[in-house]
Design a protein around this motif. Structure first.
Motif, PDB file in Angstrom:
ATOM      1  N   ARG A 842       0.831  -1.204   0.000  1.00  0.00           N
ATOM      2  CA  ARG A 842       0.000   0.000   0.000  1.00  0.00           C
ATOM      3  C   ARG A 842       0.867   1.256   0.000  1.00  0.00           C
ATOM      4  N   GLY A 843       1.968   1.206   0.773  1.00  0.00           N
ATOM      5  CA  GLY A 843       2.865   2.359   0.813  1.00  0.00           C
ATOM      6  C   GLY A 843       3.531   2.612  -0.525  1.00  0.00           C
ATOM      7  N   MET A 844       3.962   1.554  -1.209  1.00  0.00           N
ATOM      8  CA  MET A 844       4.591   1.720  -2.509  1.00  0.00           C
ATOM      9  C   MET A 844       3.611   2.290  -3.529  1.00  0.00           C
ATOM     10  N   ALA A 845       2.336   1.863  -3.403  1.00  0.00           N
ATOM     11  CA  ALA A 845       1.319   2.386  -4.311  1.00  0.00           C
ATOM     12  C   ALA A 845       1.083   3.874  -4.078  1.00  0.00           C
ATOM     13  N   ALA A 846       1.247   4.310  -2.820  1.00  0.00           N
ATOM     14  CA  ALA A 846       1.061   5.729  -2.515  1.00  0.00           C
ATOM     15  C   ALA A 846       2.248   6.567  -2.967  1.00  0.00           C
ATOM     16  N   GLY A 847       3.391   5.935  -3.245  1.00  0.00           N
ATOM     17  CA  GLY A 847       4.548   6.676  -3.725  1.00  0.00           C
ATOM     18  C   GLY A 847       5.729   6.690  -2.781  1.00  0.00           C
ATOM     19  N   PHE A 848       5.688   5.900  -1.709  1.00  0.00           N
ATOM     20  CA  PHE A 848       6.812   5.859  -0.781  1.00  0.00           C
ATOM     21  C   PHE A 848       8.050   5.272  -1.463  1.00  0.00           C
ATOM     22  N   ALA A 849       9.196   5.837  -1.156  1.00  0.00           N
ATOM     23  CA  ALA A 849      10.456   5.226  -1.595  1.00  0.00           C
ATOM     24  C   ALA A 849      10.802   4.029  -0.733  1.00  0.00           C
ATOM     25  N   ARG A 850      10.439   4.111   0.540  1.00  0.00           N
ATOM     26  CA  ARG A 850      10.634   2.996   1.483  1.00  0.00           C
ATOM     27  C   ARG A 850       9.475   2.999   2.474  1.00  0.00           C
ATOM     28  N   HIS A 851       9.092   1.815   2.917  1.00  0.00           N
ATOM     29  CA  HIS A 851       8.066   1.667   3.956  1.00  0.00           C
ATOM     30  C   HIS A 851       8.699   0.830   5.063  1.00  0.00           C
ATOM     31  N   LEU A 852       8.937   1.452   6.254  1.00  0.00           N
ATOM     32  CA  LEU A 852       9.740   0.799   7.287  1.00  0.00           C
ATOM     33  C   LEU A 852       9.010   0.775   8.622  1.00  0.00           C
ATOM     34  N   PRO A 853       9.376  -0.178   9.497  1.00  0.00           N
ATOM     35  CA  PRO A 853       8.833  -0.167  10.857  1.00  0.00           C
ATOM     36  C   PRO A 853       9.417   1.002  11.646  1.00  0.00           C
ATOM     37  N   LYS A 854       8.621   1.535  12.552  1.00  0.00           N
ATOM     38  CA  LYS A 854       9.135   2.574  13.437  1.00  0.00           C
ATOM     39  C   LYS A 854      10.247   2.002  14.316  1.00  0.00           C
ATOM     40  N   LEU A 855      11.202   2.809  14.620  1.00  0.00           N
ATOM     41  CA  LEU A 855      12.294   2.489  15.529  1.00  0.00           C
ATOM     42  C   LEU A 855      13.262   1.454  14.979  1.00  0.00           C
ATOM     43  N   ALA A 856      13.114   1.072  13.707  1.00  0.00           N
ATOM     44  CA  ALA A 856      14.098   0.162  13.108  1.00  0.00           C
ATOM     45  C   ALA A 856      15.306   0.997  12.709  1.00  0.00           C
ATOM     46  N   ARG A 857      16.120   1.328  13.698  1.00  0.00           N
ATOM     47  CA  ARG A 857      17.191   2.312  13.531  1.00  0.00           C
ATOM     48  C   ARG A 857      18.108   1.993  12.366  1.00  0.00           C
ATOM     49  N   ASP A 858      18.583   0.755  12.310  1.00  0.00           N
ATOM     50  CA  ASP A 858      19.513   0.376  11.241  1.00  0.00           C
ATOM     51  C   ASP A 858      18.857   0.534   9.878  1.00  0.00           C
ATOM     52  N   ASP A 859      17.586   0.083   9.775  1.00  0.00           N
ATOM     53  CA  ASP A 859      16.883   0.154   8.490  1.00  0.00           C
ATOM     54  C   ASP A 859      16.658   1.598   8.064  1.00  0.00           C
ATOM     55  N   ILE A 860      16.325   2.467   9.047  1.00  0.00           N
ATOM     56  CA  ILE A 860      16.091   3.879   8.708  1.00  0.00           C
ATOM     57  C   ILE A 860      17.384   4.517   8.213  1.00  0.00           C
ATOM     58  N   SER A 861      18.480   4.311   8.933  1.00  0.00           N
ATOM     59  CA  SER A 861      19.761   4.885   8.519  1.00  0.00           C
ATOM     60  C   SER A 861      20.168   4.378   7.147  1.00  0.00           C
ATOM     61  N   ARG A 862      19.983   3.082   6.935  1.00  0.00           N
ATOM     62  CA  ARG A 862      20.379   2.495   5.642  1.00  0.00           C
ATOM     63  C   ARG A 862      19.511   3.049   4.518  1.00  0.00           C
ATOM     64  N   ALA A 863      18.201   3.161   4.770  1.00  0.00           N
ATOM     65  CA  ALA A 863      17.296   3.673   3.731  1.00  0.00           C
ATOM     66  C   ALA A 863      17.625   5.114   3.353  1.00  0.00           C
ATOM     67  N   ILE A 864      17.956   5.926   4.361  1.00  0.00           N
ATOM     68  CA  ILE A 864      18.329   7.320   4.071  1.00  0.00           C
ATOM     69  C   ILE A 864      19.558   7.360   3.183  1.00  0.00           C
ATOM     70  N   GLY A 865      20.555   6.496   3.503  1.00  0.00           N
ATOM     71  CA  GLY A 865      21.770   6.465   2.690  1.00  0.00           C
ATOM     72  C   GLY A 865      21.505   6.029   1.264  1.00  0.00           C
ATOM     73  N   GLU A 866      20.549   5.118   1.072  1.00  0.00           N
ATOM     74  CA  GLU A 866      20.235   4.627  -0.275  1.00  0.00           C
ATOM     75  C   GLU A 866      19.402   5.632  -1.062  1.00  0.00           C
ATOM     76  N   VAL A 867      18.475   6.300  -0.369  1.00  0.00           N
ATOM     77  CA  VAL A 867      17.570   7.223  -1.065  1.00  0.00           C
ATOM     78  C   VAL A 867      18.273   8.520  -1.448  1.00  0.00           C
ATOM     79  N   LEU A 868      19.089   9.051  -0.530  1.00  0.00           N
ATOM     80  CA  LEU A 868      19.760  10.328  -0.788  1.00  0.00           C
ATOM     81  C   LEU A 868      21.072  10.127  -1.525  1.00  0.00           C
ATOM     82  N   GLN A 869      21.001   9.614  -2.736  1.00  0.00           N
ATOM     83  CA  GLN A 869      22.190   9.521  -3.565  1.00  0.00           C
ATOM     84  C   GLN A 869      22.624  10.917  -3.976  1.00  0.00           C
ATOM     85  N   PRO A 870      23.918  11.137  -4.267  1.00  0.00           N
ATOM     86  CA  PRO A 870      24.400  12.491  -4.583  1.00  0.00           C
ATOM     87  C   PRO A 870      23.649  13.138  -5.744  1.00  0.00           C
ATOM     88  N   GLU A 871      23.313  12.328  -6.770  1.00  0.00           N
ATOM     89  CA  GLU A 871      22.698  12.925  -7.942  1.00  0.00           C
ATOM     90  C   GLU A 871      21.249  13.352  -7.700  1.00  0.00           C
TER      91      GLU A 871
END
Length: 874
Positions: A842-871
């Motif tokens: 459902r989140g992907m259909a709404a346009g989310f780049a990632r849909h993650l559990p709250k407080l999943a610290r490692d997953d949040i940090s990793r997702a930010i690094g993957e989404v915010l590419q330099p370009e």
């Protein structure tokens, strides 16, 4: 005559067994007026009886030893080390000849001249009067004839023609050790009016046969009782009740015939310690308490050799030489202490020494050299875990093989023998302070009380001596089963109890949801306490233990089997094996605590979160989201070091920074402190608290904001106020930015994340995660506020939004952003308490780049690094 010889062997073994300790007390000058006369009488009696039976070799050795004892008795000779050593040598020869006599009927060949000459020289040096020669075998003195007649004066013996006065009655004999062939029964008359109890010597084979018959009788009793319970005919109830009472009484009395003081297994230890001290040039004192504690003869025999080996190891490896001890600030005499006591159907024996402790550095090296563990694994182990390698077969750290030790044989046999009888052995050691072995063994192996449990439709027996209590767990309420990552745990009063589902260990099929695994059998194995989860408990029953079939031995979770009252076969589970098989704890680890990975499978609602409640200092209880905690540990205060104002400890092969959750946390030497470990990749840091109180699931509403960086604020949790800790503050204080993924940590600062969450609590938790990635945070409390700030010209490179919010939710916010060309390029990461497959879709259909559990610290940090590419970022 053969009967006479066997009777003589049994009594001589008993008499010689007591002489070792008596002679050691004589050597140290024990103030016992009857000590020397008692030793003299024992040797004198043996000599007299040898003459009657024509045992010339025994008679000559005993006569020479008697002469030396007579000189000591008359104060013509001092009982120094040389003299006592010579007498002990004579006792050893007497024992060896007696053993050979009992096994073969003859004294055997041997040259005793050197020993006899040595004893005679000591006697002659003490008196100008030469020692009287031993009487010829065919001639008995009047005193010797009297002793022989008194020894033989029973109705079962052939009477001696000479009428002689009988000496004072001898102490009641104990059962002959198993190594000595048991003689026929011998009744001893007691004079009228005497209070002494009668005793009888019984063949050990007869006792074993009797025990087997009683065991079968117990099984038959159980079957009859089961039939009676299932029958409506009550006419047999009365006789069965009487039969049950009689069988129980018979069983108890037969068991008593097998019981012996544990001191019987200790009798040789003081002599061993004394001889080793001389050989090793050490001063050693042996202290023994609780020798009167009784246990089954079969168990006693099996524990004798392990104890002997452990004492020899303490003398050789554990205790230092006098000069070393004095240099270390110790008394030059080392202490080996042995203690026994009853504890809930067990015998607990502790063997300790105040020596140097185990050479843990050398043990680590040897473990790596032998391929038992890698360097990284060994480095991550605590001291007590490393110490357990000495129980591995062939493991030795000795630089050279000696007569005492060094061949790598022994400690593995010790553990094997102890576990074979259903016992456990624990080892703790402290460098420079010594080592402590704790052995816990059952009182008997023949008939035990067991709890019959049901699991997946099958019945199993759990020995009651291992059961602490039973707890009925449920889906809700205080006694509910929680999960810390993959480990189920039960909150039981003041501690978290790790659980082991019996179905999982035995590979049984899973039951219907809600109908399996609700009864927790709280079990103790050594220092570890854990719960075995079963479906139900049926009854307690006296069971006869049968050995486990060879085919099933390799499974390791069964200690035997039995036949229940209905005739069915039931397997007896072994708590030691269950624990090892489950892999929850390493039973050879020796007291380094439970390491449970902390985390939850998901939150049950938008604002409900699993919280770990702790106490630190004197203030109110403190809470921290359970998902942020990687592991729960216990660390010894003595293993915490300070460097540059920071606390550090060795953890998993690295130095781990520590910080107290409150300035009032007490660090008392010799204690252990709970530590909440935060981890990412190979990095970790620890938050030290005083106690761990509970795990709760609660709505979070921060009512009072905190002015301190270490706390987010205060809230009501379960109706009581708690302080919500700011985990990111502690991480930053101790470990800087090491949590940041490398790909993100190198990114230039100045990029901004628009964070949307209506809960101040979650904004306070997620915000620091984003900042640790080197990004600025623009926090808002609603989707409407976020859109308004974008309309006002606020710049953002990423949107991180909660999904469940009042008014416009996260899905609608994302769709709104994607429809507007001004913000369609903004990547959106959605956070939710629900992150199942349907939620992600459902989140992907709404346009989310990632849909993650709250407080999943490692997953949040990793997702930010993957989404915010330099370009993607201007």
């Amino acid at each position: 005559m053969e009967d006479f010889v066997q009777d003589f062997v049994a009594e001589t073994v008993e008499a010689l067994g007591a002489l070792d300790n008596d002679l050691l007390r004589l050597e140290v000058g024990a103030a016992e007026p009857d000590l020397v006369p008692r030793i003299f009488r024992a040797v004198h009696t043996i000599k007299g009886t040898c003459g009657f039976l024509g045992l010339n070799r025994l008679r000559r050795v005993a006569h020479s030893a008697e002469n030396v004892l007579d000189a000591i008795r008359k104060d013509r000779l001092a009982a120094g080390t040389e003299v006592v050593t010579a007498i002990l040598g004579a006792i050893d020869v007497l024992k060896a000849i007696t053993d050979h006599l009992g096994a073969t009927g003859s004294e055997g060949e041997g040259d005793d001249e050197a020993l006899i000459n040595r004893l005679d020289a000591l006697h002659e040096g003490a008196s100008a009067t030469p020692a009287p020669p031993p009487p010829p075998a065919a001639t008995l003195s009047a005193e010797e004839a009297a002793l022989a007649a008194a020894w033989d004066a029973t109705p079962a013996h052939i009477p001696i023609p000479e009428p002689v006065p009988a000496p004072a009655p001898a102490p009641a004999p104990i059962l002959a050790p198993a190594a000595v062939p048991a003689p026929r029964a011998e009744a001893r008359p007691v004079a009228a009016g005497e209070g002494a109890a009668q005793s009888i010597r019984v063949n050990l084979d007869l006792l074993e046969t009797l025990m087997t018959s009683v065991s079968e009788l117990v099984l038959t009793r159980n079957q009859l009782l089961q039939l009676s319970r299932n029958s409506r005919d009550n006419s047999f109830a009365g006789p069965l009740q009487r039969l049950n009472h009689v069988v129980s009484e018979l069983q108890e009395n037969v068991m008593k015939t097998r019981m012996q003081p544990v001191g019987n297994a200790w009798s040789k230890l003081p002599r061993i310690v004394r001889d080793l001290a001389r050989d090793l040039d050490k001063k050693i004192e042996m202290r023994m308490t609780g020798a009167e504690t009784e246990l089954d003869r079969q168990v006693l025999e099996m524990i004798r050799d392990p104890l002997t080996h452990m004492v020899r190891n303490s003398c050789d490896h554990g205790l230092e030489r006098p000069a070393e001890r004095v240099a270390a600030g110790k008394d030059e005499t080392g202490i080996i202490a042995l203690h026994a006591s009853h504890e809930g159907g067990h015998i607990v024996m502790t063997l300790s020494d105040d020596g140097r402790g185990l050479n843990l550095v050398r043990i680590r090296q040897k473990a790596v050299e032998r391929g038992l563990a890698t360097e990284a694994e060994v480095a991550a182990m605590g001291d007590n875990q490393v110490a357990q390698f000495i129980f591995r077969s062939g493991f030795s750290t000795a630089a050279a093989v000696t007569d005492v030790s060094g061949r790598g044989v022994g400690m593995d046999v010790v553990r094997t023998n102890v576990e074979r009888i259903g016992g456990t052995i624990e080892l703790s050691t402290k460098p420079g302070k010594g080592s402590v072995f704790t052995i816990k063994i059952p009182l008997t192996l023949a008939i035990v009380s067991a709890l019959i449990v049901d699991c997946a439709g099958q019945r199993y027996a759990v020995p009651q001596i291992s059961v602490t209590e039973m707890v009925q767990a449920g889906e809700g309420g205080e006694r509910r089963i929680e999960r810390i990552r993959d480990t189920p745990v039960l909150r039981l009063r003041d501690r978290l109890l790790p659980l082991v589902p019996l179905r999982s260990v035995l590979g049984l099929p899973r039951g219907e949801p809600g109908k399996e695994g609700s009864l927790v059998i709280v079990t103790r194995v050594g220092a570890y306490e854990f719960g075995i989860v079963v479906d139900s408990a049926q009854d307690t029953e006296e069971i006869v233990v049968k050995p486990v079939a060879p085919l099933l031995k390799e499974i390791g979770v069964y200690s035997g089997n039995t036949i229940l009252g209905d005739g069915s076969v039931c397997m007896i589970v072994d708590p030691n094996g269950i624990l090892a098989r489950a892999g929850r704890l390493d039973t050879s680890a020796g007291g380094d605590g439970v390491q449970a990975a902390a985390g939850a499978e998901g939150l049950h609602g938008s604002e409900r979160v699993a919280l770990l409640l702790v106490r630190a200092g004197l203030g109110m209880p403190k809470a921290i989201p359970l998902d942020l905690v990687a592991r729960l540990e216990e660390i010894a205060v003595d293993e915490i070091h300070e460097l540059g104002g920071r606390m550090l400890t060795k953890y998993r092969g690295k130095l781990m920074p520590l910080i107290a959750a409150d300035h009032g946390v007490a660090f008392e030497p010799g204690t252990r402190k709970p530590v909440l470990v935060f981890a990412e990749g190979e990095n970790s840091m620890g938050l030290v608290v005083d106690t761990i109180d509970d795990i709760v699931e609660s709505d979070i509403n921060v009512e009072l904001r905190s002015g301190r960086p270490e706390a987010i604020g205060s809230a009501l949790v379960g109706g009581r106020p708690v302080e919500l800790l700011n985990a990111s503050h502690f991480v930053g204080e101790t470990a800087g930015t090491w949590f940041s993924p490398p790909s993100v940590a190198r990114r230039p600062r100045g990029r901004r994340v628009l964070m949307v969450d209506d809960s101040p609590f979650f904004r306070g938790l997620v915000g620091p995660i984003i900042r640790s990635c080197g990004l600025e945070v623009l926090a808002t409390g609603s989707a409407e506020e976020a859109l308004a700030r974008l309309e006002a010209g606020e710049r953002a490179d990423l949107v991180v939004t909660d999904i469940e919010m009042p008014g416009m939710d996260g899905y609608e916010l994302c769709r709104t952003l994607k429809r507007d060309p001004r913000w369609a390029h903004l990547p959106v990461i959605g956070l939710s308490g629900h992150a199942g497959a349907e939620d992600v879709e459902r989140g992907m259909a709404a346009g989310f780049a990632r849909h993650l559990p709250k407080l999943a610290r490692d997953d949040i940090s990793r997702a930010i690094g993957e989404v915010l590419q330099p370009e993607t970022c201007a």
